[in-house]
Design a protein around this motif. Sequence first.
Motif, short mmCIF file in Angstrom:
data_model
loop_
_atom_site.label_atom_id
_atom_site.label_comp_id
_atom_site.label_asym_id
_atom_site.label_seq_id
_atom_site.Cartn_x
_atom_site.Cartn_y
_atom_site.Cartn_z
N LEU A 1 12.31 28.70 106.06
CA LEU A 1 11.23 29.59 106.47
C LEU A 1 10.81 30.52 105.33
CD1 LEU A 1 9.39 30.69 108.73
CD2 LEU A 1 11.28 32.22 109.36
N LEU A 2 11.79 31.08 104.64
CA LEU A 2 11.49 31.97 103.51
C LEU A 2 10.77 31.21 102.39
CD1 LEU A 2 14.78 34.05 103.48
CD2 LEU A 2 12.50 34.93 104.00
N ARG A 3 11.26 30.01 102.08
CA ARG A 3 10.63 29.20 101.02
C ARG A 3 9.18 28.90 101.36
NH1 ARG A 3 9.27 24.12 100.62
NH2 ARG A 3 10.39 23.56 102.51
N LYS A 4 8.91 28.58 102.61
CA LYS A 4 7.54 28.29 103.04
C LYS A 4 6.64 29.51 102.94
CE LYS A 4 8.48 24.46 106.16
NZ LYS A 4 8.50 24.02 107.57
N ASN A 5 7.23 30.69 102.90
CA ASN A 5 6.46 31.93 102.80
C ASN A 5 6.50 32.52 101.39
OD1 ASN A 5 5.33 32.92 105.57
ND2 ASN A 5 7.28 31.91 106.00
N GLY A 6 6.82 31.70 100.41
CA GLY A 6 6.71 32.10 99.01
C GLY A 6 7.94 32.71 98.37
N TYR A 7 9.06 32.75 99.07
CA TYR A 7 10.28 33.29 98.48
C TYR A 7 10.99 32.21 97.70
CZ TYR A 7 9.68 37.34 101.49
OH TYR A 7 9.19 38.47 102.09
N GLN A 8 11.55 32.62 96.56
CA GLN A 8 12.32 31.70 95.72
C GLN A 8 13.67 32.35 95.47
OE1 GLN A 8 9.80 31.06 92.33
NE2 GLN A 8 8.35 29.85 93.49
N ASN A 9 14.49 31.75 94.66
CA ASN A 9 15.83 32.28 94.37
C ASN A 9 16.60 32.56 95.66
OD1 ASN A 9 15.56 32.20 91.58
ND2 ASN A 9 14.56 34.20 91.54
N LEU A 10 16.70 31.52 96.49
CA LEU A 10 17.41 31.61 97.76
C LEU A 10 18.78 30.94 97.63
CD1 LEU A 10 14.41 30.61 100.03
CD2 LEU A 10 15.23 32.92 99.55
N PHE A 11 19.80 31.61 98.13
CA PHE A 11 21.17 31.11 98.02
C PHE A 11 21.87 31.25 99.37
CE2 PHE A 11 19.74 32.68 93.98
CZ PHE A 11 20.09 31.68 93.10
N ILE A 12 22.62 30.22 99.74
CA ILE A 12 23.33 30.21 101.02
C ILE A 12 24.83 30.21 100.73
CG2 ILE A 12 23.83 28.86 103.10
CD1 ILE A 12 20.97 27.78 102.91
N LEU A 13 25.54 31.06 101.46
CA LEU A 13 27.00 31.15 101.32
C LEU A 13 27.66 29.94 101.95
CD1 LEU A 13 29.63 32.67 100.67
CD2 LEU A 13 29.35 33.87 102.85
N LYS A 14 28.38 29.18 101.14
CA LYS A 14 29.11 28.01 101.63
C LYS A 14 30.20 28.48 102.59
CE LYS A 14 31.80 24.07 100.05
NZ LYS A 14 32.35 23.38 98.87
N GLY A 15 30.23 27.90 103.77
CA GLY A 15 31.24 28.26 104.76
C GLY A 15 30.87 29.45 105.62
N GLY A 16 29.86 30.22 105.22
CA GLY A 16 29.38 31.35 106.00
C GLY A 16 30.43 32.40 106.29
N LEU B 1 11.56 42.06 102.58
CA LEU B 1 12.35 41.46 101.50
C LEU B 1 11.50 41.34 100.24
CD1 LEU B 1 14.07 38.58 103.50
CD2 LEU B 1 15.19 40.60 102.54
N ARG B 2 12.13 41.59 99.12
CA ARG B 2 11.41 41.49 97.84
C ARG B 2 11.43 40.06 97.34
NH1 ARG B 2 13.18 46.32 93.97
NH2 ARG B 2 11.96 44.97 92.62
N LYS B 3 10.29 39.60 96.85
CA LYS B 3 10.19 38.24 96.33
C LYS B 3 10.70 38.12 94.90
CE LYS B 3 6.55 36.61 99.36
NZ LYS B 3 5.27 35.94 99.49
#
Length: 133
Positions: free
Chosen positions: A104-119, A82-84
């Motif tokens: 987990l991604l945040r702890k490994n230096g990834y930012q700009n993370l978005f989660i789909l509401k309702g999946g 994955l690209r940071k």
Amino acid sequence: MSIWWKINIVLISLIALYALYELYVRIMMKRSAKVISQEEFQAGMRKAQIIDVRERDEFNAKHILGARSFPYSMLKESMGSLRKDQPIYIYDQNKTISARAANLLRKNGYQNLFILKGGMQDWTGKIKQKKVD
């Protein structure tokens, strides 16, 4: 103390533990990623990396068109692809595993993370679905 009191205490304890777990997941999700609506997800899809953190068989049966399979159970090993520098859109069946993946991604230096509401369960956009014979 009667058996019914003991059963009630156990049930109340289980409900309290579940409530604490839900609270923990919500806090973890807010720290790690922004929850976005389906409309926001669709609007930014072309500029983001879309990852499905459900297990491979669930992904193969049905997934959002353009998504890549990154099962949570294998995310530590595969996150290097994955690209940071690009946003990452994460979804699962409802969003519990997505919160863990974002953390987990945040702890490994990834930012700009978005989660789909309702999946995936609430998704009404384009999908790729395995044909049933």
